[in-house]
Design an enzyme around this catalytic site. Structure first.
Site, PDB file in Angstrom:
ATOM      1  CG  ASN A  11      -1.692   1.252   1.408  1.00 12.89           C
ATOM      2  OD1 ASN A  11      -1.807   2.047   0.475  1.00 12.89           O
ATOM      3  ND2 ASN A  11      -2.259   1.446   2.599  1.00 12.89           N
ATOM      4  CE  LYS A  13       0.095   3.402   4.711  1.00  9.25           C
ATOM      5  NZ  LYS A  13       0.140   3.575   6.158  1.00  9.25           N
ATOM      6  CG  HIS A  97      -5.776   1.822   5.204  1.00 13.14           C
ATOM      7  ND1 HIS A  97      -5.308   2.806   6.039  1.00 13.14           N
ATOM      8  CD2 HIS A  97      -4.763   0.930   5.055  1.00 13.14           C
ATOM      9  CE1 HIS A  97      -4.058   2.523   6.371  1.00 13.14           C
ATOM     10  NE2 HIS A  97      -3.704   1.384   5.790  1.00 13.14           N
ATOM     11  CD  GLU A  99      -2.796   5.596   6.691  1.00 17.95           C
ATOM     12  OE1 GLU A  99      -2.789   5.692   5.453  1.00 17.95           O
ATOM     13  OE2 GLU A  99      -1.833   5.122   7.347  1.00 17.95           O
ATOM     14  CD  GLU A 167      -3.318  -2.502   7.518  1.00 17.51           C
ATOM     15  OE1 GLU A 167      -2.205  -2.720   7.010  1.00 17.51           O
ATOM     16  OE2 GLU A 167      -3.985  -1.484   7.255  1.00 17.51           O
ATOM     17  N   GLY A 173       2.778   2.347  10.769  1.00 18.84           N
ATOM     18  CA  GLY A 173       3.720   3.458  10.578  1.00 18.84           C
ATOM     19  C   GLY A 173       4.439   3.873  11.852  1.00 18.84           C
ATOM     20  CB  SER A 212       5.630  -1.586  11.900  1.00 23.77           C
ATOM     21  OG  SER A 212       5.195  -0.256  12.139  1.00 23.77           O
TER      22      SER A 212
HETATM   23  C1  PEP Z   1      -0.708   0.201   6.285  1.00 27.25           C
HETATM   24  O1  PEP Z   1      -1.076   1.342   6.513  1.00 27.25           O
HETATM   25  O2  PEP Z   1      -1.406  -0.535   5.566  1.00 27.25           O
HETATM   26  C2  PEP Z   1       0.542  -0.248   6.894  1.00 27.25           C
HETATM   27  C3  PEP Z   1       0.602  -1.474   7.290  1.00 27.25           C
HETATM   28  O3  PEP Z   1       1.558   0.677   7.040  1.00 27.25           O
HETATM   29  P1  PEP Z   1       3.038   0.416   7.646  1.00 27.25           P
HETATM   30  O4  PEP Z   1       3.534  -0.870   7.044  1.00 27.25           O
HETATM   31  O5  PEP Z   1       3.823   1.596   7.212  1.00 27.25           O
HETATM   32  O6  PEP Z   1       2.879   0.302   9.131  1.00 27.25           O
END
Ligand code: PEP
Length: 250
Positions: A11, A13, A97, A99, A167, A173, A212
């Site tokens: 992803n 983003k 998601h 976000e 998630e 992040g 992460s």
């Molecule tokens: C995400 O937002 O889908 C995600 C897992 O981000 P990150 O790997 O940067 O934590």
């Protein structure tokens, strides 16, 4: 060990211009061309989708969109419909998601409408759920996930061609990964919950972990019974790190 095919998705983003997309894919496609026993998916920003569709044609990498609107067409300035995504060669769409839920006020009801129209257009859905740190610390994790699943997938949505991404929001992040044990515990719970909705089919559903994920922790996450893949944000932006995540070994 399960029979579910591993599924690793990037992803991006709101990152990468057209030239950055071109550069990444030119290096990444040959890097993973022999990885046929796993699904590999990339979700670039909308502006890069047509170029990425071109670059990924006849490769072992599928294209995904990061979002979609829940109507097929009409007066919805700025929105993108599932028909448009299917038309340019998207196979999947990320829906719900954290976000989107957090910064764009997406409710479970909106998420549910998006899931329904995306499925109708023939898109595979990467359905995201997860709890905040506060919800985890106050013991509400399972209750939140249950609500997101029940409401987001309401309406007897056929689970085939869908993957679930768990998630934990506190791990996105932040560099804080759920331990494999923490993630496995929640994944097993999610699969149990899906059994209520889908019976035996729940056993075939891929449940991804996101938050992460890096080349350093992917192997131990993928070693867990109910972790079938990963949704990767930050570490998917560099060719080397995403390629080594894709090439995880169990
Ligand atoms: C995400 O937002 O889908 C995600 C897992 O981000 P990150 O790997 O940067 O934590």
């Amino acid at each position: 060990m399960t029979m579910r095919k591993p599924f690793i998705a990037a992803n991006w983003k709101m990152n990468k211009t057209l030239s950055e997309t071109e550069e990444f894919l030119s290096q990444f496609v040959p890097e993973v061309k022999n990885e046929h026993d796993r699904d590999i998916v990339i979700a670039p920003p909308f502006t890069s989708l047509p170029l990425a569709a071109e670059k990924l044609r006849n490769t072992n990498i599928a294209l995904a969109s990061q979002d979609v609107f829940y109507e097929e067409k009409g007066a919805y300035t700025g929105e993108i419909s599932p028909l448009m995504l299917a038309d340019i060669g998207c196979k999947y769409v990320i829906i719900g998601h954290s976000e989107r839920r957090q910064f764009f006020s997406e409710t479970d009801e909106i998420v549910n409408k998006k899931v329904k129209t995306a499925k109708k257009a023939g898109l595979g859905v990467i359905f995201c759920i997860g709890e905040t740190l506060d919800e985890r610390e106050t013991g509400k994790t399972l209750e939140i996930l249950e609500r997101e699943i029940e409401k987001g997938l309401d309406g007897h949505i056929d689970p085939m061609e869908m993957v679930i991404a768990y998630e934990p929001i506190w791990a996105i992040g932040t560099g804080k990964t759920a331990t494999p044990g923490q993630a496995q515990e929640v994944h097993a719970y999610i699969r149990k919950k899906l059994e209520v909705l889908y019976g035996n089919k729940a056993d075939e559903l891929c449940i991804l972990y996101g938050g992460s994920v890096t080349p350093d922790n992917i192997d131990s996450l993928m070693a867990c019974n109910d972790i079938d893949g990963a949704l990767v944000g930050g570490a998917s932006l560099k060719v080397d790190s995403f390629a080594s995540i894709v090439k995880f070994r169990r």
